[in-house]
Write an enzyme that holds these catalytic residues in place. Structure first.
Site, PDB file in Angstrom:
ATOM      1  N   GLU A 169     -16.622 -37.768   0.308  1.00  0.00           N
ATOM      2  CA  GLU A 169     -15.978 -38.548   1.081  1.00  0.00           C
ATOM      3  C   GLU A 169     -16.248 -40.335   1.150  1.00  0.00           C
ATOM      4  O   GLU A 169     -16.771 -40.578   2.193  1.00  0.00           O
ATOM      5  CB  GLU A 169     -15.954 -38.159   2.870  1.00  0.00           C
ATOM      6  CG  GLU A 169     -15.541 -36.756   2.765  1.00  0.00           C
ATOM      7  CD  GLU A 169     -15.720 -36.340   4.342  1.00  0.00           C
ATOM      8  OE1 GLU A 169     -15.671 -37.452   5.134  1.00  0.00           O
ATOM      9  OE2 GLU A 169     -15.104 -35.442   4.572  1.00  0.00           O
ATOM     10  N   GLU A 367     -14.504 -28.780   1.974  1.00  0.00           N
ATOM     11  CA  GLU A 367     -15.000 -28.655   3.529  1.00  0.00           C
ATOM     12  C   GLU A 367     -13.568 -28.386   4.206  1.00  0.00           C
ATOM     13  O   GLU A 367     -12.671 -28.872   4.232  1.00  0.00           O
ATOM     14  CB  GLU A 367     -15.600 -30.098   3.841  1.00  0.00           C
ATOM     15  CG  GLU A 367     -16.783 -30.179   3.528  1.00  0.00           C
ATOM     16  CD  GLU A 367     -17.349 -31.431   4.177  1.00  0.00           C
ATOM     17  OE1 GLU A 367     -16.987 -31.863   5.269  1.00  0.00           O
ATOM     18  OE2 GLU A 367     -18.226 -32.184   3.679  1.00  0.00           O
TER      19      GLU A 367
HETATM   20  C1  BG6 Z   1     -17.156 -34.424   7.076  1.00  0.00           C
HETATM   21  C2  BG6 Z   1     -18.307 -34.707   6.370  1.00  0.00           C
HETATM   22  O1  BG6 Z   1     -16.394 -35.564   7.071  1.00  0.00           O
HETATM   23  O2  BG6 Z   1     -17.111 -33.795   8.295  1.00  0.00           O
HETATM   24  C3  BG6 Z   1     -19.723 -34.016   6.822  1.00  0.00           C
HETATM   25  O3  BG6 Z   1     -18.616 -34.450   4.959  1.00  0.00           O
HETATM   26  C4  BG6 Z   1     -19.472 -33.884   8.630  1.00  0.00           C
HETATM   27  O4  BG6 Z   1     -21.105 -34.890   6.571  1.00  0.00           O
HETATM   28  C5  BG6 Z   1     -18.262 -33.250   8.697  1.00  0.00           C
HETATM   29  O5  BG6 Z   1     -20.621 -33.473   9.311  1.00  0.00           O
HETATM   30  C6  BG6 Z   1     -18.181 -32.948  10.372  1.00  0.00           C
HETATM   31  O6  BG6 Z   1     -17.718 -34.082  11.001  1.00  0.00           O
HETATM   32  P1  BG6 Z   1     -18.756 -34.426  12.180  1.00  0.00           P
HETATM   33  O7  BG6 Z   1     -18.482 -35.616  12.357  1.00  0.00           O
HETATM   34  O8  BG6 Z   1     -18.361 -33.419  13.255  1.00  0.00           O
HETATM   35  O9  BG6 Z   1     -20.086 -34.003  12.046  1.00  0.00           O
END
Ligand code: BG6
Length: 471
Positions: A169, A367
């Site tokens: 990202e 993800e």
């Molecule tokens: C993604 C990232 O954007 O979302 C992670 O690559 C992140 O590092 C995940 O933890 C979930 O988002 P958040 O802000 O709830 O941790």
């Protein structure tokens, strides 16, 4: 209702992902201060419950136990990130750290022995603080330090890694650090952000160039957070607003990193507002020649956009929102804990975009996941989290992913965010995403109901689903 088994292609990558700063903990190997440690030291009140990244999920001490848990939850692949600050504890440059090499080699060896493919990412928001002082991604010196770090990793771990990724990202730190105040050093300055974005893209290309000299069998790519953009309506003003939002948030990184070129409309727009970064012809050539060989797609939510309803304050700083407003779609379903819309069909739209407009490059979902607060509410008497909502979430997204694959998308796997509950930056441990729950005070790990589901899913390479839902 028609129930059908949705089967995935042979050797589909079932797994999950996390990153060094979010899971390892500082440990005793030696590690340079990162921007997250620096920011916490300066403003601890910005972090939920004032929890920093010094211990997190303590993976540095528990990785052998964790590899066993990967196996028990059906992983045949897993994405880690390699900490630049751990590899180069003298502020991200200087001598490489033998203790860091030993740690990662041992971890990757354990994973390989367990039949878990190593997906290794080189940068996940964790800039060494002293390199940030030199300008971070705004600096060519930092780009060169990153390429040296990447090259060292290819040399030290090339025999153990299945696929490589230059960045996770890359848009995140630009938004957070320069436009939206959720990453250190919390500036609001689009032009500097554009410079950092350009040098991030250059760093990606230069790392790929270095990778090619190692003659490895693995591939190298990038992981992008991509939200399909939807206009509120077909009114030309809404459509134009959506196109511009898409240029800023999607095409800005996707085009140069995968196709090797920048969208000309975006360049023209930035020129008009005097926001173009500095660059030279040789940079453009490097970016053109060294593009991603594989693409990771992080999908959480769609982007909904409408035309602006009021004029921009000419004294406000230049931001993408000068050209659109976010649209709150009536009837949308929300993950209220994180404030993100849940729209499972978006995963299909995203994959189709990659198929139709990006040469159907080899890709996977890198993800996708659901963060939920106070998950101990859902524990049974044995202490297991009964997270049926997460199982539904995974199934609903996978069903649309299956549809995309049926329609020819070149998707090789699905990685959930995340494996064991980990540290979520400024949200620290507020929202839990894991297949395995973490009791913070004791570091006890317990497989959630979703972890058991994931094992069965991976063993059977599919699941039963009511396909009438798939519109
Ligand atoms: C993604 C990232 O954007 O979302 C992670 O690559 C992140 O590092 C995940 O933890 C979930 O988002 P958040 O802000 O709830 O941790």
């Amino acid at each position: 209702m028609t129930t059908q088994k949705l089967s995935f292609p042979e050797n589909f990558w079932w797994g999950s992902a996390w990153s060094a700063e979010q899971a390892e903990g500082r440990g005793e190997t030696g590690k340079a201060e990162t921007v997250w440690e620096r920011w916490y030291a300066e403003q601890p009140y910005r972090f939920y419950n004032r929890i920093d990244s010094s211990i997190t999920t303590d993976h540095i001490h528990r990785y052998k136990e964790d590899v066993k848990l990967m196996k028990e939850t059906g992983h045949n692949s897993f994405r880690v990130s390699i900490s630049w600050a751990r590899m180069f504890p003298e502020d991200g440059v200087g001598a490489v750290n033998p203790k860091a090499i030993a740690f990662y080699r041992d971890l990757f060896t354990e994973m390989n022995k367990a039949g878990i493919k190593v997906f290794a990412n080189l940068y996940h928001f964790d800039m060494p603080a002293k390199l940030q002082d030199k300008g971070g991604w705004e600096s060519r010196e930092v780009v060169n330090a990153y390429v040296h770090f990447a090259d060292t990793c290819f040399k030290e771990f090339g025999d153990l890694v299945f696929h490589w990724f230059t960045f996770n990202e890359p848009l995140g730190p630009i938004l957070g650090s320069y436009l939206e105040d959720f990453h250190y050093p919390n500036l609001i300055d689009f032009k500097r952000g554009a410079q950092a974005a350009f040098f991030t893209i250059l760093a990606h290309a230069k790392a790929i160039e270095a990778f090619k000299t190692h003659g490895l069998e693995s591939k190298i790519g990038v992981i992008l957070n991509l939200s399909p953009t939807f206009p509120r309506s077909q009114n030309p003003a809404d459509v134009k607003a959506a196109e511009i939002a898409d240029l800023f948030y999607t095409r800005s990184f996707l085009d140069p990193m995968v196709k090797g070129t920048f969208p000309s409309v975006l360049i023209d727009l930035l020129k008009t507002y005097d926001q173009l970064p500095d660059y030279c012809e040789e940079d453009l050539q490097t970016i053109h020649e060294h593009t991603a060989q594989i693409l990771g797609l992080n999908y959480y939510e769609p982007r909904r956009v409408k035309a602006r309803s009021c004029a921009v304050n000419p004294d406000s700083p230049f931001l993408p929102e000068w050209f659109f407003e976010n649209h709150i779609m009536p009837g949308r379903r929300m993950n209220e804990y994180r404030g993100w819309e849940i729209y499972e069909r978006g995963i299909y739209d995203l994959c189709m975009d990659i198929k139709e407009n990006y040469g159907n490059i080899e890709a996977f979902i890198s993800e996708n996941g659901m963060g939920v607060a106070n998950e101990e509410r859902f524990m049974d008497e044995t202490g297991q989290v009964i997270d049926d909502y997460r199982i539904e979430y995974i199934k609903d997204h996978l069903a649309y992913l299956w549809k995309a694959i049926e329609e020819g998308c070149n998707i090789k796997g699905y990685h959930l965010w995340t494996f064991i509950d980990c540290w979520s930056w400024i949200n620290s441990y507020k929202n839990r995403y894991g297949l395995v729950s973490l009791d913070l005070p004791t570091q006890r790990r317990t497989i959630k109901k979703s972890g058991e589901f994931y094992k069965k899913l991976s063993d059977e390479n599919g699941f039963e689903y009511e396909v009438d839902w798939l519109v």
